[in-house]
Every structure is written in structure tokens, then in C-alpha cells.
Scaffold this motif. Structure first.
Motif: not given
Length: 534
Positions: A476-490
Motif C-alpha cells: 500500500m505504501g503506508c511506510g516510507s520510500s527508501k533511498g533518495d527517491e522518497a520524493s517521488a511518492g509511494p
């Protein structure tokens, strides 16, 4: 009883359950000698209708009629509703429409049986929160002076709310949380001050009647469609807008990936990159979480596994929290076999005082503030009340099929003691398989979860349900995005779920089970990082 009205005298002598008083004759009596307060001695009344009179004050005595299920006070001259109305906890219908009401009791959370609430055609500029009215089906607050929707009107706890009528107010905004009403069928906010509506409204699956006419929308095309087309066309337009918004968000995410020189991954590659990071049980007493088993629970519901999930964000998208609640329901129906095999419970970790105890208590000794309630009740009373509700529902609907919490009551049949999870203060925070405590209720703002799965069947079924829940949360993506790509969204970045071990100790304090252990979370499609040896 010389001044008692004949209708009141007759109702008293015949022990009537219903009383209707309206018209010019009643109005004249009120003008000449006031309202007959002997009426408030008719405590057997279930139905009371006082309408089309000059009545300006119903009085505090109304609070004595605690058996009322229907109270009709429309077309009078009332200017307020007495706070004693909140004593009428059996009310299913309250109609105070077409009066001069400017104030309403600030807390109506006790009216948990209320199914129809009509406060239309008054002079209300504010209204109390309605999120605790879990039985509400119809809510009409039209023709008032409200500049915003009543707080809680889109609460996910209002699972029965099907009709919301709020036309002819000064409402300027609709929250995207409207999608949290699973049975919304009719929604009327015509003649308000709306400038736009959330495109997510198109995801209200059962919405058949939508009236937004008389608002000055910024999107002129949408405004014209609202005025000239039916509900289906309006919702189709919003669905198209929602799709465009999501596509645009996706393109932005992909653009960031291209700048970093990375190849756009396939869907399968995305899943493979998802990661569950398992944190080892923290040995220090102040940080590690333990559950102490008590002997009594071993003969009632002996199996339990727990874990902590950290770094959550349920606000990454409009529907994420709603989807998480729906996920639990699906798992209860599926892997948990309608709670026959296991029960999942989630708590806001910040409200959970440790250490915890898994116990079994006699029904009259178990005390809990149930989810979405404010008053503490015993397990005995809670189960008795739920059984009565279930029986009333069967009679009303003339069918045996039950829904919601009522369908799990048979799981407690013939149980001398009830299972429960107690916090460090000795307060019950979970009563499986029935309910959690309001004390540890989760919300969109929750960032750390304590999760428990209990069963009377086996430890394996507990672990299987927990494994499935964590996997779905990751997807579902309710955790966190990993790496430098976090800003790209779940939707465009690999996901990470941070799970911390919790230990269950036997009654002699030896370790019985730790979750997740090295053998748990057996997923080929997920990278499970464990930096410890069990």
C-alpha cells in the motif's frame, strides 16, 4: 392533576407508549397556561410528537423520558435544544426541524443509537461533532447558517450514513474524506458557497443522488455540468479529473527518476525492491516491548503474536487510512476466516503503556471503553447490549444475517472468562474478538502502530495473518520510500516498512514467542533485512 392535559392523563392511565400533541388547540393551551410538565412523568413513552405549536422551550424535564426512541418537535418556536436531550440514549429519531433554534448541546456523543437526525430549517451557525453517532443513517441540516460541514460527518465510523442533506447554508468546502462513507447514497449541498469539490468524490461507490446546484464553481465547465446534467455525468467528469491528477503525479515522479539517470523499472522490479527492515527486540526494559501471558488465558484464547511498525505515514494519499481500515476487514474475512481463526487489532503505540499483559477475566470484572465510545462498560454489559442490538436488528430486518461486530458474538458463547490485553496501568486496551479500546484508537495522524493477532486455533494462523497484514501494508505504501527517491511518492519509489520485534513471555517469564523471527515473513518478492541472530 386538575391542570393536567386530558391527553396526558389518558396516556398515564392507559400506560401508553406513544403520545401525539399538535395543532391549534395545544398551541392555545401553551399560550394561556404554559406547557404541561406532567408529561415528563410518562416515563414509559417510546414515541413523542409535539408539533405545529407555539412551544418555545421544551424544558429540561425531557431528559426524564429515557425510554424514548422517537422524538418529533418540528414546526414549533423552539430557540434551543436542552442539554438533557443527551440523556435519551435510546433515541433512534430526532426531528427538530422548522423551528428558530440557534444552539444545540455541544456534546451529543451519547446518542449512539440515533439513526435519523433532522435539524433543518433553523438558525444554526454551528453544530456539534457527529463522528460518534455510529448508527446514523440520515442527517439533514439544510436551511441553516452553517459555514462548514459538521465535524465528523465524514468519519469512517459512520458506516451506515447514506443520506446527507445540507443545502441552503454557507458551506464553502467539502473534504476528500467524503469517500470514507461507504454507504453514502444521497448528498445534497446545493445553494452553498462551494468553489470546487474534491475529485475523489467520484470514488463514492454507492452515490446515486448528488445535488450541487446553486454553487459558483471556479471550473465553469463543471458548474454548467452540475446545472444541466445528472449525477452519473457529474461523477464521470470528476473521475476523469481524478485520473488526470494521478497521471500528472505519476509523470512528475518518473521525471525525477530520469534525471538521476536510472532506467524506469518494471512493476515486478518495483516489488522486488520493496523492503521490510526488521529491528531486533530492544533488550533494555524501557524500550523493548513484552507481553506477559497469564495462566487463565491459556484455556480461553491462548495464542498471541505482536509487533511494532514504525515510520508510518497514512497521509501520503487521501484514501490511504481508509484503505488500511478496509484491509483489516478483508483480512478478517479472508485469512482470519471471519475471525473464527484469528483476530487482528491495531493500536496507536504512543497511547500504549508498557509492559503488557495477556489475561482472561470474568465478564463482570473486565472493564473497557469500547472503540468510538466514551463510557467504560463491563464485558458482561457490552456483550449483553450487543446481543440485544443483534436481536432487535433481526426483528426489524426480518433476517438472520448480521454484519459488523454483531456477527462475532457467537465466538464468546459458553465462555466463562473473556480474553483481554491490559496495558501497564492495568487498563483493558483490547477485548478480542469484539473490540479495541478507545484509549489506543488509531487515526490518520498515527505514525507508530502496535499490532496484535490472537487466536484460539494455532500460533501459525496468528503468524500467517500478521505476515499478510505487513505485506499488504508494504504494498500500500503506508511506510516510507527508501533511498533518495522518497520524493517521488509511494507509487513510483520502492517502499520500506520498519517492523520491530515484540516478545511474548510465558507465565514463568520464559520466552514463548518472538515476532517476527527469522522464519517469519517468508516472501520471495520482498527484501527482508535482518541484522541479528535469533
Amino acid at each position: 392533576m386538575a391542570n393536567t392535559w386530558p391527553e396526558v392523563q389518558q396516556a398515564a392511565s392507559e400506560k401508553r407508549r406513544e403520545l401525539t400533541l399538535h395543532g391549534q388547540d395545544i398551541s392555545q393551551r401553551i399560550k394561556e397556561s404554559g406547557f404541561d410538565e406532567c408529561l415528563f412523568d410518562l416515563t414509559l413513552l417510546n414515541f413523542l410528537d409535539i408539533s405545529k405549536t407555539c412551544l418555545s422551550d421544551v424544558g429540561s424535564g425531557i431528559g426524564r423520558l429515557t425510554n424514548l426512541t422517537d422524538l418529533v418537535l418540528h414546526n414549533n418556536s423552539l430557540t434551543s435544544v436542552p442539554k438533557e436531550i443527551t440523556n435519551l440514549t435510546l433515541l433512534k429519531l430526532l426531528d427538530v426541524s422548522n423551528n428558530q433554534i440557534t444552539s444545540f448541546p455541544g456534546d451529543i456523543s451519547t446518542l449512539t443509537n440515533l439513526q435519523t437526525l433532522n435539524v433543518s430549517m433553523n438558525k444554526l451557525s454551528e453544530f456539534p461533532a457527529v463522528g460518534s453517532l455510529g448508527a446514523l443513517h440520515i442527517f439533514n441540516f439544510s436551511h441553516n447558517q452553517l459555514d462548514g460541514l459538521p465535524e465528523g460527518v465524514f468519519s469512517s465510523s459512520l458506516v451506515h450514513l447514506s443520506k446527507v442533506v445540507g443545502n441552503d447554508n454557507a458551506i464553502s468546502e467539502i473534504s476528500a474524506d467524503v469517500v470514507d462513507l461507504p454507504h453514502l447514497n444521497t448528498f445534497d449541498l446545493s445553494n452553498n458557497k462551494l468553489l470546487e469539490v474534491p475529485s475523489e468524490m467520484s470514488e463514492c461507490a454507492k452515490l446515486k443522488e448528488l445535488n450541487l446546484k446553486g454553487n459558483k464553481f471556479k471550473d465553469r465547465r463543471f458548474g454548467k455540468m452540475v446545472d444541466q446534467c445528472g449525477t452519473k455525468s457529474v461523477l464521470d467528469y470528476l473521475a476523469t479529473q481524478l485520473k488526470k491528477e494521478r497521471e500528472q503525479a505519476g509523470k512528475k515522479g518518473k521525471g525525477k527518476k530520469k534525471k538521476s539517470g536510472k532506467k524506469e523499472p518494471t512493476e515486478v522490479e518495483d516489488i522486488i525492491k520493496n523492503m521490510i527492515n526488521v529491528l531486533h527486540f530492544a533488550g533494555a526494559a524501557e524500550s523493548g516491548c513484552t507481553i506477559q501471558l497469564k495462566p487463565a488465558v491459556l484455556s480461553v484464547r491462548q495464542y498471541i503474536v505482536c509487533c511494532i511498525v514504525r515510520e508510518l505515514d497514512f497521509q501520503q494519499s487521501v484514501n490511504m487510512f481508509k484503505n488500511f481500515i478496509t484491509l483489516q476487514t478483508k483480512l478478517h474475512d479472508g485469512v482470519c476466516q471471519k475471525r473464527q481463526a484469528a483476530t487482528i487489532a491495531t493500536h496507536d503505540l504512543k497511547s500504549v503503556k508498557r509492559p503488557l499483559t495477556y489475561e482472561a477475566m470474568f465478564p463482570h470484572e473486565l472493564k473497557i471503553v469500547p472503540l468510538f465510545k466514551k463510557k467504560e462498560v463491563t464485558g458482561e454489559k457490552l456483550v449483553a447490549d450487543l446481543r440485544k442490538e443483534a436481536e432487535d436488528y433481526r426483528r426489524e430486518k426480518k433476517r438472520n444475517t448480521l454484519s459488523g461486530i454483531h456477527q462475532y458474538l457467537d465466538l464468546l458463547k459458553d465462555k466463562v472468562q473473556y480474553p483481554c490485553l491490559l496495558d501497564g496501568d492495568g487498563e483493558v486496551i483490547s477485548f478480542p474478538p469484539i473490540t479495541n479500546s478507545e484509549k489506543t484508537k488509531i487515526s490518520k495522524e498515527t505514525t507508530e502502530l502496535f499490532i496484535e493477532v490472537t487466536s484460539s486455533t494455532s500460533l501459525d494462523v496468528c503468524k500467517k495473518a500478521m505476515d499478510e497484514l505487513l505485506l499488504k501494508m508494504l504494498e500500500m505504501g503506508c511506510g516510507s520510500s527508501k533511498g533518495d527517491e522518497a520524493s517521488a511518492g509511494p507509487d513510483s519509489s520502492p517502499q520500506r516498512l520498519v517492523v520491530e520485534q515484540v516478545r511474548v513471555l510465558d507465565f514463568d517469564t520464559t520466552m514463548k514467542v518472538v515476532y517476527p523471527s527469522r522464519t517469519d515473513l517468508p516472501f520471495d518478492s520482498v527484501d527482508v533485512i535482518r541484522s541479528y541472530d535469533d
